[in-house]
Design an enzyme around this catalytic site. Structure first.
Site, PDB file in Angstrom:
ATOM      1  CG  HIS A  80      -2.127  -0.885   1.150  1.00 34.17           C
ATOM      2  ND1 HIS A  80      -3.109  -0.841   0.071  1.00 34.17           N
ATOM      3  CD2 HIS A  80      -2.452  -1.987   1.774  1.00 34.17           C
ATOM      4  CE1 HIS A  80      -4.031  -1.902   0.365  1.00 34.17           C
ATOM      5  NE2 HIS A  80      -3.380  -2.508   1.197  1.00 34.17           N
ATOM      6  CG  ASP A  85      -6.145  -4.979  -0.865  1.00 33.56           C
ATOM      7  OD1 ASP A  85      -6.982  -5.186  -0.113  1.00 33.56           O
ATOM      8  OD2 ASP A  85      -4.952  -4.434  -0.386  1.00 33.56           O
ATOM      9  CG  HIS A 121      -8.314  -0.618  -1.226  1.00 34.30           C
ATOM     10  ND1 HIS A 121      -7.886  -1.700  -0.727  1.00 34.30           N
ATOM     11  CD2 HIS A 121      -7.739   0.462  -0.534  1.00 34.30           C
ATOM     12  CE1 HIS A 121      -6.867  -1.412  -0.044  1.00 34.30           C
ATOM     13  NE2 HIS A 121      -6.702  -0.383   0.289  1.00 34.30           N
TER      14      HIS A 121
END
Length: 155
Positions: free
Chosen positions: A107, A144, A146
């Site tokens: 991320h 994931d 998002h």
């Protein structure tokens, strides 16, 4: 921490039931920080290092959901090392390799920590494969809930 440890332990137990080779990494590779520098700004690395030296109620917030505490930088270098070892194994042995790290390290973007990730291990491993091992290409599959941050920022 308890949930993260349980997840890693569950993965370890599953691996023990297969013929897969696995290892714990107790010390960072000497080139781990070079890999982090390839994909993160000097300012971001400095923020993580600073947060890794001081306590503020046990941890320092670097993003809405991302904290660092004493020793976080060194811990993240060990995690990056796992990813580098996986790239080396896949490249040398021509076999599938997986790095199980918590946080997963996909991320964070060049200038900020995000989604519990201080550094982006996936981007660091990809840059290592391209720059150091001189690979022509790499594929990163990020599953994931998002999309649009972290590893996608490096595409």
């Amino acid at each position: 921490l308890g949930v993260a440890v349980r997840r890693v332990d569950d993965c370890r137990r599953a691996l023990e039931r297969t013929d897969a080779t696995w290892q714990y990494l107790r010390q960072a590779r000497t080139d781990a920080e070079d890999s982090v520098r390839r994909v993160h700004s000097a300012e971001h690395i400095a923020r993580v290092k600073k947060a890794s030296k001081f306590y503020r109620m046990g941890r320092t917030r670097l993003a809405v959901d991302t904290y660092a505490k004493r020793g976080s930088h060194q811990t993240m270098l060990r995690a990056q090392s796992l990813w580098l070892d996986a790239v080396d194994h896949a490249s040398i042995q021509n076999e599938l390799a997986v790095a199980l790290s918590r946080p997963p390290g996909h991320h964070a973007s060049r200038h900020v920590a995000d989604g519990f990730c201080l550094y982006n291990f996936a981007a660091g491993a990809a840059a290592y494969a391209l720059d150091v091992l001189d690979k022509d290409w790499v594929a990163l599959l990020d599953f994931d809930v998002h999309h649009g941050n972290g590893i996608a920022a490096y595409a």
